[in-house]
Design a protein around this motif. Structure first.
Motif, short mmCIF file in Angstrom:
data_model
loop_
_atom_site.label_atom_id
_atom_site.label_comp_id
_atom_site.label_asym_id
_atom_site.label_seq_id
_atom_site.Cartn_x
_atom_site.Cartn_y
_atom_site.Cartn_z
N HIS A 90 0.79 -1.29 -0.10
CA HIS A 90 -0.10 0.07 0.24
C HIS A 90 0.97 1.29 0.02
N TYR A 91 0.30 2.52 0.22
CA TYR A 91 1.18 3.77 -0.07
C TYR A 91 1.64 4.35 1.00
N HIS A 92 1.42 3.93 2.33
CA HIS A 92 2.03 4.41 3.37
C HIS A 92 3.66 4.86 3.49
N ARG A 124 6.12 2.18 4.53
CA ARG A 124 6.16 0.99 3.81
C ARG A 124 6.92 1.41 2.61
N THR A 181 -2.99 1.91 -5.48
CA THR A 181 -2.07 2.46 -4.90
C THR A 181 -1.38 3.49 -5.35
N ASP A 235 0.97 12.61 3.05
CA ASP A 235 0.86 11.38 3.87
C ASP A 235 2.25 11.14 4.40
N LYS A 236 3.41 11.44 3.68
CA LYS A 236 4.92 11.44 4.27
C LYS A 236 4.93 12.53 5.33
N GLU A 284 3.18 11.35 8.23
CA GLU A 284 3.66 9.96 9.06
C GLU A 284 5.05 10.46 9.64
N HIS A 332 -7.28 -1.77 4.93
CA HIS A 332 -6.49 -0.84 5.33
C HIS A 332 -6.32 0.26 4.54
N THR A 333 -6.27 0.12 3.23
CA THR A 333 -6.44 1.33 2.13
C THR A 333 -7.23 0.62 0.94
N TYR A 362 -3.68 0.15 12.09
CA TYR A 362 -4.01 1.61 11.99
C TYR A 362 -5.11 1.64 10.76
N ASP A 415 -7.12 5.37 7.31
CA ASP A 415 -7.24 5.45 5.57
C ASP A 415 -7.98 4.27 5.11
#
Length: 318
Positions: A80-82, A85, A103, A114-115, A118, A165-166, A193, A196
């Motif tokens: 996913h995009y977090h 990760r 994604t 998001d970056k 986080e 999760h996303t 978490y 999203d």
């Protein structure tokens, strides 16, 4: 002033890393509830799923891979995009970075926000963040639904089994070994978490994973799961947490309560059952806020910015 330090800014304790073989071709890099990395060592190449948060942290994964194989690391898969990760991807120098099209679309829409969000929430997880190259980590290849890779004779399936999760969640499945790398769709002894997330979709997506009958599973966080009993326990614990958040939030919304009241009631209801899980206090404000959004007016998750994070924290924990 908030009574609790924002998100996980106060979390400074280093975690002990475990690197263990799960099946003939699959390995798990786990760290006591910190984000996991899954590794597939094929006949002629290596695939890494979820990269760690920075190239400096990815270097430790690479060092351990090199203790067991000298095959080239050809593929990086982003489940996913977090940021936590994906931002380590450059360290592997892969030929391809693969993600679902969903994604990719999320990176376009909210990658930068998001970056920043986080890194502000959880500084320890972004050790040596200055080693992250400028800009986003972009997939070089995307797919929708299913993609099959052959690492020599080893079949590796990348599957989208539903939103959870996303929107873009991807699992890595070794059908010949019944081994699954789940990303954050499954957690074990660690709080999901869900900031999203799609709460109404997630349990069905877990049912779709269950239908594969995995015998080994690398969760997004927590120890690797071996054997049917452990795998089922991980799936069921994640499913029950997501359902419990949704049930409590929906009840509060139906009673006309505002977000603050819903948060306090949901936190109190879940604390006895899940409060011992890693990052429970970190995740709950984000999880309940997203769930409240979904139960009221936002079918799709809103973008978290560093500013929105702080406003939400002040509202719920102030």
């Amino acid at each position: 002033m908030s009574t609790k330090a924002f998100a996980s800014q106060a979390d400074l304790e280093e975690k002990k890393v475990t690197f263990a073989q799960l099946s003939e071709h699959a390995w798990a890099y786990t760290a006591e509830g910190d984000p996991n990395t899954g590794i597939i060592i094929g006949d002629d190449a290596v695939l890494v799923a979820d990269t760690q948060a920075t190239p400096a942290m990815a270097a430790d994964v690479i060092r351990r891979i090199r203790e067991v194989t000298d095959k080239p690391i050809q593929y990086v898969v982003l489940t996913h995009y977090h940021a936590v990760r994906v931002l380590g991807a450059s360290a592997y120098q892969p030929q391809q970075i693969i993600a679902s099209q969903d994604t990719y679309d999320l990176i376009v829409e909210r990658g930068e926000a998001d970056k920043a969000s986080e890194i502000g929430r959880f500084p320890r997880l972004f050790r040596n963040v200055e080693t992250v190259p400028a800009g986003m980590t972009w997939p070089t290849m995307t797919f929708t639904g299913k993609m099959t890779l052959w690492l020599g004779k080893l079949e590796v399936q990348l599957l989208q089994l539903g939103r959870g999760h996303t929107k873009g969640d991807t699992v890595v499945w070794l059908p010949g070994e019944k081994t699954l790398l789940s990303g954050d769709l499954v957690e074990f002894d660690a709080t999901p978490y869900a900031g999203d997330a799609y709460f109404q979709d997630w349990p069905q997506t877990l049912d779709n994973i269950t239908a594969l009958k995995p015998q080994a599973l690398v969760p997004g966080r927590g120890p690797a799961l071996k054997g049917d009993a452990q795998v089922q326990a991980g799936l069921e614990a994640t499913r029950s947490f997501i359902r419990d958040v949704w049930t409590n939030v929906q009840a509060g919304v139906a009673a006309g309560q505002d977000l603050n009241a819903v948060y306090k009631a949901t936190y109190a209801a879940l604390k006895p059952k899940y409060g011992h899980w890693v990052i429970f206090d970190h995740c709950m404000p984000f999880d309940v806020t997203r769930c409240y959004d979904e139960a009221t007016q936002y079918r799709d998750p809103r973008v978290w910015t560093a500013e929105r994070d702080q406003q939400m924290w002040a509202t719920l924990e102030g």
